[in-house]
Write a protein that holds these residues in place. Structure first.
Motif, PDB file in Angstrom:
ATOM      1  N   THR A  54       0.848  -1.180   0.000  1.00 37.42           N
ATOM      2  CA  THR A  54       0.000   0.000   0.000  1.00 37.42           C
ATOM      3  C   THR A  54       0.891   1.239   0.000  1.00 37.42           C
ATOM      4  O   THR A  54       1.880   1.283   0.741  1.00 37.42           O
ATOM      5  CB  THR A  54      -0.925   0.040   1.234  1.00 37.42           C
ATOM      6  N   ASN A  55       0.555   2.213  -0.814  1.00 32.03           N
ATOM      7  CA  ASN A  55       1.390   3.409  -0.905  1.00 32.03           C
ATOM      8  C   ASN A  55       1.137   4.373   0.249  1.00 32.03           C
ATOM      9  O   ASN A  55       0.243   4.160   1.071  1.00 32.03           O
ATOM     10  CB  ASN A  55       1.191   4.104  -2.263  1.00 32.03           C
ATOM     11  N   TRP A  56       1.919   5.447   0.286  1.00 33.14           N
ATOM     12  CA  TRP A  56       1.842   6.410   1.390  1.00 33.14           C
ATOM     13  C   TRP A  56       0.459   7.025   1.495  1.00 33.14           C
ATOM     14  O   TRP A  56      -0.079   7.204   2.591  1.00 33.14           O
ATOM     15  CB  TRP A  56       2.896   7.504   1.188  1.00 33.14           C
ATOM     16  N   ALA A  57      -0.133   7.380   0.374  1.00 38.60           N
ATOM     17  CA  ALA A  57      -1.443   8.029   0.384  1.00 38.60           C
ATOM     18  C   ALA A  57      -2.586   7.056   0.634  1.00 38.60           C
ATOM     19  O   ALA A  57      -3.726   7.473   0.823  1.00 38.60           O
ATOM     20  CB  ALA A  57      -1.681   8.754  -0.942  1.00 38.60           C
ATOM     21  N   ARG A  58      -2.279   5.767   0.599  1.00 34.81           N
ATOM     22  CA  ARG A  58      -3.264   4.709   0.841  1.00 34.81           C
ATOM     23  C   ARG A  58      -4.381   4.697  -0.200  1.00 34.81           C
ATOM     24  O   ARG A  58      -5.511   4.327   0.091  1.00 34.81           O
ATOM     25  CB  ARG A  58      -3.854   4.833   2.257  1.00 34.81           C
ATOM     26  N   ASN A  59      -4.030   5.093  -1.420  1.00 35.92           N
ATOM     27  CA  ASN A  59      -5.007   5.017  -2.506  1.00 35.92           C
ATOM     28  C   ASN A  59      -4.623   3.995  -3.560  1.00 35.92           C
ATOM     29  O   ASN A  59      -5.364   3.782  -4.512  1.00 35.92           O
ATOM     30  CB  ASN A  59      -5.173   6.391  -3.179  1.00 35.92           C
ATOM     31  N   GLN A  60      -3.449   3.364  -3.405  1.00 39.44           N
ATOM     32  CA  GLN A  60      -3.005   2.319  -4.322  1.00 39.44           C
ATOM     33  C   GLN A  60      -2.532   1.119  -3.505  1.00 39.44           C
ATOM     34  O   GLN A  60      -1.782   1.281  -2.547  1.00 39.44           O
ATOM     35  CB  GLN A  60      -1.843   2.802  -5.203  1.00 39.44           C
ATOM     36  N   SER A  61      -2.993  -0.051  -3.896  1.00 39.06           N
ATOM     37  CA  SER A  61      -2.540  -1.262  -3.212  1.00 39.06           C
ATOM     38  C   SER A  61      -2.529  -2.411  -4.200  1.00 39.06           C
ATOM     39  O   SER A  61      -3.221  -2.387  -5.224  1.00 39.06           O
ATOM     40  CB  SER A  61      -3.449  -1.600  -2.021  1.00 39.06           C
ATOM     41  N   GLY A  62      -1.732  -3.403  -3.905  1.00 39.27           N
ATOM     42  CA  GLY A  62      -1.623  -4.562  -4.770  1.00 39.27           C
ATOM     43  C   GLY A  62      -1.116  -5.760  -3.996  1.00 39.27           C
ATOM     44  O   GLY A  62      -0.553  -5.627  -2.908  1.00 39.27           O
ATOM     45  N   LEU A  63      -1.312  -6.926  -4.576  1.00 37.38           N
ATOM     46  CA  LEU A  63      -0.894  -8.169  -3.933  1.00 37.38           C
ATOM     47  C   LEU A  63       0.036  -8.927  -4.868  1.00 37.38           C
ATOM     48  O   LEU A  63      -0.414  -9.650  -5.766  1.00 37.38           O
ATOM     49  CB  LEU A  63      -2.116  -9.022  -3.595  1.00 37.38           C
ATOM     50  N   PRO A  64       1.344  -8.745  -4.713  1.00 38.34           N
ATOM     51  CA  PRO A  64       2.288  -9.473  -5.551  1.00 38.34           C
ATOM     52  C   PRO A  64       2.299 -10.955  -5.205  1.00 38.34           C
ATOM     53  O   PRO A  64       1.937 -11.351  -4.091  1.00 38.34           O
ATOM     54  CB  PRO A  64       3.625  -8.818  -5.209  1.00 38.34           C
ATOM     55  N   SER A  65       2.713 -11.774  -6.172  1.00 32.79           N
ATOM     56  CA  SER A  65       2.791 -13.212  -5.913  1.00 32.79           C
ATOM     57  C   SER A  65       3.957 -13.546  -4.991  1.00 32.79           C
ATOM     58  O   SER A  65       3.935 -14.563  -4.288  1.00 32.79           O
ATOM     59  CB  SER A  65       2.942 -13.978  -7.229  1.00 32.79           C
ATOM     60  N   GLU A  66       4.953 -12.668  -4.963  1.00 32.32           N
ATOM     61  CA  GLU A  66       6.134 -12.895  -4.124  1.00 32.32           C
ATOM     62  C   GLU A  66       6.804 -11.558  -3.851  1.00 32.32           C
ATOM     63  O   GLU A  66       6.816 -10.668  -4.709  1.00 32.32           O
ATOM     64  CB  GLU A  66       7.113 -13.832  -4.837  1.00 32.32           C
ATOM     65  N   VAL A  67       7.350 -11.406  -2.651  1.00 28.51           N
ATOM     66  CA  VAL A  67       8.106 -10.202  -2.292  1.00 28.51           C
ATOM     67  C   VAL A  67       9.525 -10.613  -1.929  1.00 28.51           C
ATOM     68  O   VAL A  67       9.729 -11.527  -1.127  1.00 28.51           O
ATOM     69  CB  VAL A  67       7.453  -9.453  -1.111  1.00 28.51           C
ATOM     70  N   ARG A  68      10.490  -9.945  -2.526  1.00 25.25           N
ATOM     71  CA  ARG A  68      11.890 -10.193  -2.198  1.00 25.25           C
ATOM     72  C   ARG A  68      12.556  -8.881  -1.791  1.00 25.25           C
ATOM     73  O   ARG A  68      12.153  -7.798  -2.235  1.00 25.25           O
ATOM     74  CB  ARG A  68      12.640 -10.789  -3.392  1.00 25.25           C
ATOM     75  N   THR A  69      13.591  -9.010  -0.988  1.00 23.50           N
ATOM     76  CA  THR A  69      14.357  -7.849  -0.548  1.00 23.50           C
ATOM     77  C   THR A  69      15.810  -8.058  -0.960  1.00 23.50           C
ATOM     78  O   THR A  69      16.628  -8.555  -0.179  1.00 23.50           O
ATOM     79  CB  THR A  69      14.255  -7.660   0.974  1.00 23.50           C
ATOM     80  N   PRO A  70      16.156  -7.711  -2.191  1.00 31.49           N
ATOM     81  CA  PRO A  70      17.530  -7.942  -2.659  1.00 31.49           C
ATOM     82  C   PRO A  70      18.532  -7.094  -1.894  1.00 31.49           C
ATOM     83  O   PRO A  70      18.260  -5.930  -1.567  1.00 31.49           O
ATOM     84  CB  PRO A  70      17.463  -7.540  -4.137  1.00 31.49           C
ATOM     85  N   ALA A  71      19.677  -7.686  -1.626  1.00 30.05           N
ATOM     86  CA  ALA A  71      20.735  -6.967  -0.921  1.00 30.05           C
ATOM     87  C   ALA A  71      21.931  -6.698  -1.830  1.00 30.05           C
ATOM     88  O   ALA A  71      22.917  -6.106  -1.388  1.00 30.05           O
ATOM     89  CB  ALA A  71      21.191  -7.769   0.297  1.00 30.05           C
ATOM     90  N   SER A  72      21.851  -7.120  -3.079  1.00 26.44           N
ATOM     91  CA  SER A  72      22.954  -6.937  -4.014  1.00 26.44           C
ATOM     92  C   SER A  72      22.410  -6.913  -5.439  1.00 26.44           C
ATOM     93  O   SER A  72      21.256  -7.291  -5.688  1.00 26.44           O
ATOM     94  CB  SER A  72      23.965  -8.086  -3.886  1.00 26.44           C
ATOM     95  N   VAL A  73      23.253  -6.479  -6.354  1.00 25.97           N
ATOM     96  CA  VAL A  73      22.868  -6.493  -7.768  1.00 25.97           C
ATOM     97  C   VAL A  73      22.624  -7.934  -8.216  1.00 25.97           C
ATOM     98  O   VAL A  73      21.699  -8.206  -8.993  1.00 25.97           O
ATOM     99  CB  VAL A  73      23.960  -5.823  -8.627  1.00 25.97           C
ATOM    100  N   ALA A  74      23.420  -8.852  -7.710  1.00 30.85           N
ATOM    101  CA  ALA A  74      23.239 -10.263  -8.073  1.00 30.85           C
ATOM    102  C   ALA A  74      21.857 -10.759  -7.657  1.00 30.85           C
ATOM    103  O   ALA A  74      21.230 -11.562  -8.377  1.00 30.85           O
ATOM    104  CB  ALA A  74      24.330 -11.105  -7.421  1.00 30.85           C
ATOM    105  N   ASP A  75      21.363 -10.300  -6.521  1.00 34.00           N
ATOM    106  CA  ASP A  75      20.023 -10.694  -6.083  1.00 34.00           C
ATOM    107  C   ASP A  75      18.955 -10.168  -7.040  1.00 34.00           C
ATOM    108  O   ASP A  75      17.953 -10.837  -7.308  1.00 34.00           O
ATOM    109  CB  ASP A  75      19.735 -10.145  -4.676  1.00 34.00           C
ATOM    110  N   VAL A  76      19.163  -8.956  -7.550  1.00 33.54           N
ATOM    111  CA  VAL A  76      18.211  -8.397  -8.513  1.00 33.54           C
ATOM    112  C   VAL A  76      18.247  -9.187  -9.812  1.00 33.54           C
ATOM    113  O   VAL A  76      17.200  -9.514 -10.388  1.00 33.54           O
ATOM    114  CB  VAL A  76      18.520  -6.912  -8.771  1.00 33.54           C
ATOM    115  N   VAL A  77      19.435  -9.514 -10.272  1.00 36.07           N
ATOM    116  CA  VAL A  77      19.571 -10.326 -11.489  1.00 36.07           C
ATOM    117  C   VAL A  77      18.842 -11.654 -11.325  1.00 36.07           C
ATOM    118  O   VAL A  77      18.098 -12.100 -12.214  1.00 36.07           O
ATOM    119  CB  VAL A  77      21.058 -10.570 -11.812  1.00 36.07           C
TER     120      VAL A  77
END
Length: 426
Positions: free
Chosen positions: A4-27
């Protein structure tokens, strides 16, 4: 996990959430999304009012992709998830600063430039115009660096995340400097009659018109040799906490309960405006505190059409008898060469309309949008609007070039979402 965004007017449900810590994780995330037939998006801090960050596929949260990768001379490279407020503090500790900023510092560096965050400036443009290099992961999983002279550079600086996932941004910086910040009240008619003088005299001009009144709060910022004269603790609290947040929130809540009182509330607010001045570090002067949640629509029009756009907006509010509690903000910038910058190729003026979050006002936004589009306005990518690819192709000279580059780099629309489908086409 829902987003949910800061204004609380947009929200979504992704199939998966990741928190990459490196460029390799993004790749790895990009390649996994492609292999599984899903889409992938990296969000910022959620300060966009549109659905630009949403995805039903893999959502990347950049909370661990932060910090300064390198810092030398007049350049600094920050990882994509670094908040602007953190970058400001790191630069200040080294005696340096960005040339110009918007007024919010909670955004990530990547999110801010991807949506075209800008401040106000006679000679200095938005954040994207201070970028000298961008690192990103493309749809095929390759990591590339875009620099001046590359076609990709002018496209990706304000790229909406449509060309790849940004992992690092290099900014041009300069020695820290002081700004003489002045606040004063002016009548809107006086401002309309002196716009050329105001924008040419001051390095940075930002003013707020209070609907249902003739009052404007005018803020000007100009470089100053020193010494610093920062505002006192009480004056700072009074202006930035009490008046601009606590009092604004209370009056907006009252207006939401009794809309008929809004013109009177605004008149009282106008009477409380006072003049002040200080000399302080640039990053402290440029930025503001925003605690009251709102919805916003902002358009960039050709600079020479600012007076007409503002007059028509004022006349529209009066004619329709709408009750608008939030001020209308006006800023200016020089031309930009980033293809999808709202200031691309022309000196620009920005008119931002806000409404209190609990009381959306679609008719107000629609009415102002009609004015702005009639004047060849370009909507801010991160703020509410209803424009589609057909309209945007007519106001951005390099729009077709951007689409062609997108077709080459992401033919399968790995980085797509519903918002991009609307503003860029499928």
């Amino acid at each position: 996990m829902a987003f949910t965004n800061w204004a609380r007017n947009q929200s979504g449900l992704p199939s998966e959430v990741r928190t990459p810590a490196s460029v390799a994780d993004v790749v790895r995330a990009v390649r996994d999304a492609a292999a599984s037939g899903r889409r992938v998006r990296m969000v910022g801090a959620g300060h966009s009012f549109t659905g630009v960050a949403l995805t039903d596929g893999i959502m990347l949260r950049p909370d661990a992709l932060t910090g300064v990768r390198s810092h030398g001379g007049d350049h600094v490279t920050a990882l994509a998830g670094t908040r602007l407020r953190v970058l400001n503090d790191l630069l200040a500790a080294r005696g340096q600063a960005l040339t110009n900023m918007g007024d919010i510092t909670e955004q990530t560096v990547a999110g801010a430039i991807q949506t075209g965050t800008h401040g106000t400036g006679r000679d200095s443009g938005g954040l994207a115009d201070q970028v000298t290099e961008v690192e990103l992961v493309l749809a095929d999983g390759s990591v590339v660096t875009a620099a001046p002279g590359d076609e990709l550079f002018d496209a990706v600086r304000v790229g909406l995340g449509a060309l790849g996932v940004l992992t690092a941004v290099t900014f041009r910086v300069e020695p820290a400097f002081l700004l003489h910040h002045r606040r004063r009240t002016m009548a809107i008619g006086e401002i309309l009659g002196s716009l050329d003088e105001l924008t040419s005299t001051h390095e940075h001009l930002d003013f707020f018109w209070l609907p249902h009144t003739d009052a404007c709060l005018v803020k000007t910022n100009d470089r100053h040799p020193g010494p610093a004269r920062p505002p006192g603790a009480f004056a700072s609290w009074r202006d930035t906490v009490l008046l601009e947040n606590i009092a604004l929130g209370a009056t907006c809540a009252l207006g939401a309960r009794v809309p008929a009182m809004i013109p009177r509330i605004n008149a009282v607010a106008a009477a409380t405006l006072s003049d002040s001045a200080c000399v302080d570090a640039s990053h402290k002067v440029f930025t503001s505190r925003r605690d009251v949640r709102f919805l916003e629509m902002e358009y960039a029009v050709p600079r020479e059409r600012l007076a007409q756009a503002l007059r028509e907006t004022r006349d529209l509010v009066d004619r329709m008898d709408w009750k608008i509690s939030f001020p209308v903000e006006v800023r200016v910038t020089p031309p930009s060469d980033a293809w999808l910058s709202t200031a691309y190729g022309r000196p620009s003026a920005y008119i931002a309309c806000h409404v209190y979050r609990p009381t959306p006002h679609p008719a107000y936004f629609a009415g102002v949008e009609e004015i702005m589009t009639r004047l060849d306005g370009r909507p801010h990518w991160g703020k509410l609007h209803t424009r589609d690819a057909a309209y945007l192709a007519g106001v951005y000279p390099r729009f077709a070039d951007f689409l062609a580059l997108r077709d080459r780099l992401d033919p399968g629309r790995l980085f797509g979402n519903a918002y991009l489908d609307a503003v860029l086409g499928r």
